[in-house]
Design an enzyme around this catalytic site. Structure first.
Site, PDB file in Angstrom:
ATOM      1  N   LYS A 145      -4.148  16.919  32.224  1.00  0.00           N
ATOM      2  CA  LYS A 145      -5.572  16.962  31.853  1.00  0.00           C
ATOM      3  C   LYS A 145      -6.468  16.875  33.086  1.00  0.00           C
ATOM      4  CE  LYS A 145      -9.294  16.957  29.284  1.00  0.00           C
ATOM      5  NZ  LYS A 145     -10.395  16.420  30.008  1.00  0.00           N
ATOM      6  N   HIS A 161      -6.528  20.217  34.608  1.00  0.00           N
ATOM      7  CA  HIS A 161      -7.402  21.036  33.752  1.00  0.00           C
ATOM      8  C   HIS A 161      -8.857  20.858  34.188  1.00  0.00           C
ATOM      9  CE1 HIS A 161     -10.304  21.159  30.427  1.00  0.00           C
ATOM     10  NE2 HIS A 161      -9.579  22.117  29.882  1.00  0.00           N
ATOM     11  N   ASN A 162      -9.249  19.619  34.391  1.00  0.00           N
ATOM     12  CA  ASN A 162     -10.634  19.345  34.779  1.00  0.00           C
ATOM     13  C   ASN A 162     -10.947  19.858  36.179  1.00  0.00           C
ATOM     14  OD1 ASN A 162     -10.631  18.022  32.323  1.00  0.00           O
ATOM     15  ND2 ASN A 162     -12.000  16.423  33.037  1.00  0.00           N
ATOM     16  N   GLU A 204     -11.618  23.317  35.743  1.00  0.00           N
ATOM     17  CA  GLU A 204     -12.941  23.381  35.078  1.00  0.00           C
ATOM     18  C   GLU A 204     -14.069  23.313  36.130  1.00  0.00           C
ATOM     19  OE1 GLU A 204     -13.423  20.661  31.619  1.00  0.00           O
ATOM     20  OE2 GLU A 204     -15.131  19.834  32.706  1.00  0.00           O
ATOM     21  N   SER A 255      -9.038  17.841  25.329  1.00  0.00           N
ATOM     22  CA  SER A 255     -10.119  18.682  25.858  1.00  0.00           C
ATOM     23  C   SER A 255     -10.793  19.473  24.751  1.00  0.00           C
ATOM     24  CB  SER A 255      -9.561  19.660  26.894  1.00  0.00           C
ATOM     25  OG  SER A 255     -10.617  20.480  27.370  1.00  0.00           O
TER      26      SER A 255
HETATM   27  C1  6PG Z   1     -12.967  18.422  28.399  1.00  0.00           C
HETATM   28  C2  6PG Z   1     -13.841  17.969  29.552  1.00  0.00           C
HETATM   29  C3  6PG Z   1     -14.224  16.540  29.460  1.00  0.00           C
HETATM   30  C4  6PG Z   1     -15.061  16.047  30.643  1.00  0.00           C
HETATM   31  C5  6PG Z   1     -16.392  16.671  30.754  1.00  0.00           C
HETATM   32  C6  6PG Z   1     -17.279  16.064  31.830  1.00  0.00           C
HETATM   33  O1  6PG Z   1     -11.892  18.902  28.721  1.00  0.00           O
HETATM   34  O2  6PG Z   1     -13.362  18.294  27.247  1.00  0.00           O
HETATM   35  O3  6PG Z   1     -13.155  18.155  30.744  1.00  0.00           O
HETATM   36  O4  6PG Z   1     -13.044  15.799  29.406  1.00  0.00           O
HETATM   37  O5  6PG Z   1     -15.239  14.706  30.512  1.00  0.00           O
HETATM   38  O6  6PG Z   1     -16.275  18.027  30.990  1.00  0.00           O
HETATM   39  O7  6PG Z   1     -16.665  16.058  33.081  1.00  0.00           O
HETATM   40  P1  6PG Z   1     -17.524  15.757  34.377  1.00  0.00           P
HETATM   41  O8  6PG Z   1     -18.524  14.692  34.029  1.00  0.00           O
HETATM   42  O9  6PG Z   1     -16.599  15.287  35.416  1.00  0.00           O
HETATM   43  O10 6PG Z   1     -18.198  17.055  34.720  1.00  0.00           O
END
Ligand code: 6PG
Length: 475
Positions: free
Chosen positions: A184, A187-188, A191, A130
């Site tokens: 991960k 984590h997303n 996010e 990430s």
């Molecule tokens: C990271 C992000 C990355 C992710 C983008 C786009 O941790 O660097 O999570 O892995 O691919 O943020 O995610 P989306 O297209 O699903 O918004």
């Protein structure tokens, strides 16, 4: 002229992430090799003219250039491509070599690949990475899982390449098999929730309080200097200051409201449902990105149901502080839901996760890094087996202090017809979570009524069934 067997690290996939990570590794003193089937990308890498980075268009030559056991990381799009690359790699690697999948692969794919490669005699590490392009270049947060012995071989390199917080590298072995990619994925999911909460805050500031771009910038700037400090607020502050030349409004005002998603948020919700673990703030954030795509329907509906109220009455001077409290509360709820999912997944999948280590490596380098992760880290350091963050004393104390704020913001927005589903869901989740007695006894009775599904009685052993219609009909 380079010698064979000289490079310490190989990268497959020379997009910006792959190229940046390779340059980062080279900065730390390692000789690296990069491979891509696009000759342009290989050329761009070689055009960097760095003595310790070699780009290859020939996979065999790439493999030959690596020291044994070879360490080969893939940064390619998730899905079938990963399987195809692995198949090609197996033609040129030797038994005992290490393959790292650094993309956003679905954890079930990683589970399958881990077992298949182990059977064949190769080492496989599924690793979440990430931090985006900048993180890859300057120091990402990395979540490796799978073959622990192989991780120990790779660890010295990864530790140097990762971001550092208080001297600690933001990389650590997560756990067995697909643990790295599961972590991960969560984590997303977090996010998604944090991004949705920030965009709802923007909605209140812009359409509720009629704040200008500059005023919105100032709110995020101030928040980012306090307990809400985070990477996502940091970039949001900057977004409100970014204008194209000759424009008076910030660029963000001209951007379409249909938000894209690569799918990791959805995967988090799907996995949580499979594990019967509620993560409603994350779920609603996925749904709102989906709703954003129904533009035509929304435009039609906006004409049928115009919101004429969309203006807050004059507010107390400290309203932005109340909003800050609401954000804090919801942010805690979002992280708590994600961490609860990790707890549940750990039980189910026997990953052997350490939640404190996860919080520790998320403190820097990754997209959800924030000052609050220090509190999460402390909570799990105090009690490694803490099932839910709401039950930590210090978090309990902080949540209690901010409840009034979230109640004010949610009720005001509801009355004004401003949609803040992630805020209100975070609050409802909390209100139900702290309910010793939920109204779900009625659902039990209904299920038994129409489907004879039985129910349990408080304080009695066994299951019961009632013929409701005949026994209790009220005339
Ligand atoms: C990271 C992000 C990355 C992710 C983008 C786009 O941790 O660097 O999570 O892995 O691919 O943020 O995610 P989306 O297209 O699903 O918004």
């Amino acid at each position: 002229m380079k010698l064979d067997n000289e490079n310490a690290f190989g990268m497959i996939g020379l997009g910006t992430m792959g190229s940046n990570l390779l340059q980062n590794i080279a900065d730390k003193g390692y000789h690296c090799a990069g491979y891509d089937n696009s000759t342009d990308k290989v050329e761009s890498l070689n055009n960097l003219k760095r003595d310790t980075i070699q780009g290859f268009s020939d996979l065999k030559a790439f493999a030959r250039s690596l020291k044994s056991p070879r360490i080969v990381m893939m940064l390619v799009p998730a899905g079938k491509i990963v399987d195809d690359v692995i198949d090609e790699l197996l033609q040129v690697l030797d038994l005992g070599d290490i393959i790292i999948d650094g993309g956003n692969s679905h954890f079930t794919d990683t589970e399958r690949r881990n077992l298949a490669l182990k059977d064949k005699g190769y080492h496989f590490i599924g690793m979440g990475v990430s931090g985006g392009e900048e993180g890859a270049r300057k120091g990402p947060s990395m979540m490796p899982g799978g073959d622990k012995k192989a991780y120990e071989i790779v660890a010295p390199i990864l530790s140097k390449v990762a971001a550092h917080v208080n001297g600690d590298a933001t990389v650590s072995y997560m756990g067995e098999r697909s643990a790295g990619h599961f972590v991960k994925m969560v984590h997303n999911g977090i996010e998604y929730a944090l991004m949705q909460l920030i965009s709802e805050t923007y909605e209140i500031l812009k359409n509720g309080l009629k704040y200008s771009d500059v005023e919105i910038h100032d709110v995020f700037k101030k928040w980012n200097e306090g307990r809400l400090q985070s990477y996502l607020l940091d970039i949001t502050r900057d977004i409100f200051a970014y204008k194209l030349e000759g424009k008076t409004d910030a660029l963000v005002n001209d951007i379409s409201d249909q938000a894209k998603a690569k799918g990791t948020g959805k995967w988090t919700s799907q996995a949580a449902m499979d594990l019967n673990c509620p993560i409603p703030t994350i779920d609603i954030s996925v749904s709102m990105r989906d709703l954003s795509h129904y533009k035509e329907l929304r435009v039609k509906a906006s004409k049928m149901y115009p919101n004429n109220n969309l203006q807050y009455d004059a507010k107390a001077e400290d309203y932005i502080d109340v909003l800050e409290q609401a954000f804090y509360f919801s942010m805690v709820s979002a992280y708590a839901q994600g961490m609860h999912l990790l707890f549940k997944a750990n039980e189910e999948f026997k990953y052997d996760l350490n939640l404190d280590l996860i919080a520790k490596i998320w403190r820097g380098g990754c997209i959800i890094r924030s000052a609050f992760l220090e509190d999460i880290f402390t909570a799990y350091q105090k009690e490694a087996k803490l099932e839910h963050l709401f039950l930590d004393d210090s978090i309990h104390n902080n949540l209690t202090k901010n409840i009034a704020g979230i109640r004010t913001i949610v009720s005001d927005a509801v009355l004004q017809g401003i949609a803040i589903p992630a805020f209100s869901t975070s609050l409802s989740y909390f209100d139900n979570f702290r309910c010793a007695s939920m109204p779900t006894n009625l659902i039990q009775a209904q299920r038994d009524y129409f489907g004879a599904h039985t129910y349990e009685l408080i304080g009695k052993q066994g299951v019961f069934h009632t013929i409701w219609e005949i026994e209790n009909k009220v005339e």
